[in-house]
Design a protein around this motif. Structure first.
Motif, PDB file in Angstrom:
ATOM      1  N   ASP A   1      51.160  44.331  42.492  1.00 53.72           N
ATOM      2  CA  ASP A   1      50.499  43.087  42.085  1.00 53.72           C
ATOM      3  C   ASP A   1      48.997  43.145  42.369  1.00 53.72           C
ATOM      4  N   ALA A   2      48.629  43.691  43.512  1.00 57.94           N
ATOM      5  CA  ALA A   2      47.211  43.810  43.853  1.00 57.94           C
ATOM      6  C   ALA A   2      46.505  44.751  42.887  1.00 57.94           C
ATOM      7  N   ARG A   3      47.122  45.875  42.603  1.00 60.98           N
ATOM      8  CA  ARG A   3      46.527  46.846  41.677  1.00 60.98           C
ATOM      9  C   ARG A   3      46.348  46.241  40.290  1.00 60.98           C
ATOM     10  N   GLN A   4      47.373  45.549  39.812  1.00 57.35           N
ATOM     11  CA  GLN A   4      47.302  44.959  38.476  1.00 57.35           C
ATOM     12  C   GLN A   4      46.243  43.865  38.407  1.00 57.35           C
ATOM     13  N   TYR A   5      46.121  43.089  39.456  1.00 57.29           N
ATOM     14  CA  TYR A   5      45.121  42.019  39.478  1.00 57.29           C
ATOM     15  C   TYR A   5      43.708  42.603  39.438  1.00 57.29           C
ATOM     16  N   ILE A   6      43.462  43.595  40.275  1.00 52.62           N
ATOM     17  CA  ILE A   6      42.146  44.233  40.297  1.00 52.62           C
ATOM     18  C   ILE A   6      41.864  44.889  38.950  1.00 52.62           C
ATOM     19  N   ALA A   7      42.855  45.590  38.403  1.00 53.07           N
ATOM     20  CA  ALA A   7      42.675  46.252  37.102  1.00 53.07           C
ATOM     21  C   ALA A   7      42.395  45.236  36.004  1.00 53.07           C
ATOM     22  N   ARG A   8      43.040  44.094  36.072  1.00 52.53           N
ATOM     23  CA  ARG A   8      42.818  43.064  35.049  1.00 52.53           C
ATOM     24  C   ARG A   8      41.402  42.525  35.114  1.00 52.53           C
ATOM     25  N   VAL A   9      40.939  42.230  36.305  1.00 55.16           N
ATOM     26  CA  VAL A   9      39.565  41.755  36.475  1.00 55.16           C
ATOM     27  C   VAL A   9      38.590  42.826  35.973  1.00 55.16           C
ATOM     28  N   GLN A  10      38.832  44.060  36.361  1.00 53.81           N
ATOM     29  CA  GLN A  10      37.969  45.161  35.944  1.00 53.81           C
ATOM     30  C   GLN A  10      37.987  45.329  34.424  1.00 53.81           C
ATOM     31  N   SER A  11      39.147  45.195  33.810  1.00 53.96           N
ATOM     32  CA  SER A  11      39.256  45.390  32.358  1.00 53.96           C
ATOM     33  C   SER A  11      38.540  44.298  31.569  1.00 53.96           C
ATOM     34  N   GLU A  12      38.222  43.191  32.242  1.00 50.39           N
ATOM     35  CA  GLU A  12      37.469  42.119  31.597  1.00 50.39           C
ATOM     36  C   GLU A  12      35.962  42.349  31.690  1.00 50.39           C
ATOM     37  N   GLY A  13      35.578  43.520  32.174  1.00 48.88           N
ATOM     38  CA  GLY A  13      34.168  43.880  32.222  1.00 48.88           C
ATOM     39  C   GLY A  13      33.452  43.576  33.520  1.00 48.88           C
ATOM     40  N   VAL A  14      34.206  43.194  34.529  1.00 51.42           N
ATOM     41  CA  VAL A  14      33.601  42.879  35.824  1.00 51.42           C
ATOM     42  C   VAL A  14      33.558  44.163  36.662  1.00 51.42           C
ATOM     43  N   PRO A  15      32.378  44.584  37.102  1.00 52.83           N
ATOM     44  CA  PRO A  15      32.290  45.766  37.968  1.00 52.83           C
ATOM     45  C   PRO A  15      32.845  45.440  39.355  1.00 52.83           C
ATOM     46  N   VAL A  16      33.970  46.032  39.697  1.00 57.80           N
ATOM     47  CA  VAL A  16      34.614  45.776  40.984  1.00 57.80           C
ATOM     48  C   VAL A  16      34.585  47.028  41.845  1.00 57.80           C
ATOM     49  N   GLY A  17      34.836  46.840  43.117  1.00 55.99           N
ATOM     50  CA  GLY A  17      34.936  47.950  44.046  1.00 55.99           C
ATOM     51  C   GLY A  17      36.016  47.682  45.067  1.00 55.99           C
ATOM     52  N   ILE A  18      36.343  48.717  45.814  1.00 57.45           N
ATOM     53  CA  ILE A  18      37.295  48.619  46.910  1.00 57.45           C
ATOM     54  C   ILE A  18      36.533  48.941  48.194  1.00 57.45           C
ATOM     55  N   TRP A  19      36.650  48.051  49.175  1.00 55.45           N
ATOM     56  CA  TRP A  19      35.914  48.176  50.432  1.00 55.45           C
ATOM     57  C   TRP A  19      36.928  48.308  51.558  1.00 55.45           C
ATOM     58  N   LEU A  20      36.989  49.478  52.180  1.00 58.22           N
ATOM     59  CA  LEU A  20      37.958  49.724  53.248  1.00 58.22           C
ATOM     60  C   LEU A  20      37.341  49.738  54.638  1.00 58.22           C
ATOM     61  N   ASN A  21      36.108  50.160  54.760  1.00 57.53           N
ATOM     62  CA  ASN A  21      35.444  50.212  56.066  1.00 57.53           C
ATOM     63  C   ASN A  21      34.696  48.897  56.281  1.00 57.53           C
ATOM     64  N   THR A  22      35.461  47.848  56.542  1.00 58.34           N
ATOM     65  CA  THR A  22      34.917  46.496  56.597  1.00 58.34           C
ATOM     66  C   THR A  22      34.744  46.027  58.040  1.00 58.34           C
ATOM     67  N   PRO A  23      33.998  44.952  58.221  1.00 61.66           N
ATOM     68  CA  PRO A  23      33.843  44.393  59.572  1.00 61.66           C
ATOM     69  C   PRO A  23      35.118  43.729  60.100  1.00 61.66           C
ATOM     70  N   VAL A  24      36.078  43.478  59.222  1.00 61.33           N
ATOM     71  CA  VAL A  24      37.322  42.826  59.637  1.00 61.33           C
ATOM     72  C   VAL A  24      38.376  43.909  59.860  1.00 61.33           C
ATOM     73  N   LYS A  25      38.776  44.067  61.104  1.00 61.56           N
ATOM     74  CA  LYS A  25      39.703  45.131  61.485  1.00 61.56           C
ATOM     75  C   LYS A  25      40.968  45.125  60.625  1.00 61.56           C
ATOM     76  N   SER A  26      41.321  46.297  60.125  1.00 56.24           N
ATOM     77  CA  SER A  26      42.565  46.534  59.376  1.00 56.24           C
ATOM     78  C   SER A  26      42.626  45.805  58.037  1.00 56.24           C
ATOM     79  N   THR A  27      41.491  45.372  57.515  1.00 55.25           N
ATOM     80  CA  THR A  27      41.472  44.624  56.259  1.00 55.25           C
ATOM     81  C   THR A  27      40.605  45.336  55.231  1.00 55.25           C
ATOM     82  N   GLY A  28      41.177  45.533  54.044  1.00 58.53           N
ATOM     83  CA  GLY A  28      40.441  46.053  52.902  1.00 58.53           C
ATOM     84  C   GLY A  28      40.235  44.932  51.909  1.00 58.53           C
ATOM     85  N   TYR A  29      39.281  45.117  51.025  1.00 58.23           N
ATOM     86  CA  TYR A  29      38.970  44.071  50.053  1.00 58.23           C
ATOM     87  C   TYR A  29      38.682  44.660  48.681  1.00 58.23           C
TER      88      TYR A  29
END
Length: 113
Positions: free
Chosen positions: A46-74
């Motif tokens: 579900d997360a992959r499909q949601y991100i892919a859908r937003v991206q396919s609408e022309g929105v430049p997205v990224g994945i952030w894993l080394n975040t200030p919030v421990k154990s959380t990616g965005y």
């Protein structure tokens, strides 16, 4: 309505490039940083499909894993794309593809809350 396209990894925005410019990624989906595949993408379908859908609408997205919030990616957009992201999300909700609050509900589920 699920989106069957995959995230285009070659088009992902690098969070470090934003941080190096003193800008902060604007996040729209949180997920456990431990729940990623070998490419650093969320393993939840579900997360992959949601991100892919937003991206396919022309929105430049990224994945952030080394975040200030421990154990959380965005999944995120740069500050210059926040308005476009909101417009796309409104369109996806209006079309019935996603309900209002989908990302928040999905994040809660992914963290087991």
């Amino acid at each position: 309505m699920p989106h069957s396209k995959e995230i285009d990894q070659s088009e992902l925005v690098d969070p470090q490039s934003l941080l190096d410019r003193g800008e902060c990624p604007y996040t729209f989906l949180a997920f456990p940083a431990s729940a990623v595949d070998e490419n650093g993408l969320p393993s939840d379908l579900d997360a992959r499909q949601y991100i892919a859908r937003v991206q396919s609408e022309g929105v430049p997205v990224g994945i952030w894993l080394n975040t200030p919030v421990k154990s959380t990616g965005y999944a995120f957009v740069g500050p210059e794309n926040v308005a476009v992201l909101h417009d796309v999300l409104k369109t996806l909700e209006a079309s019935g593809d996603y309900v209002s609050g989908f990302a928040s509900d999905l994040s809660e589920r992914l963290f087991g809350r």
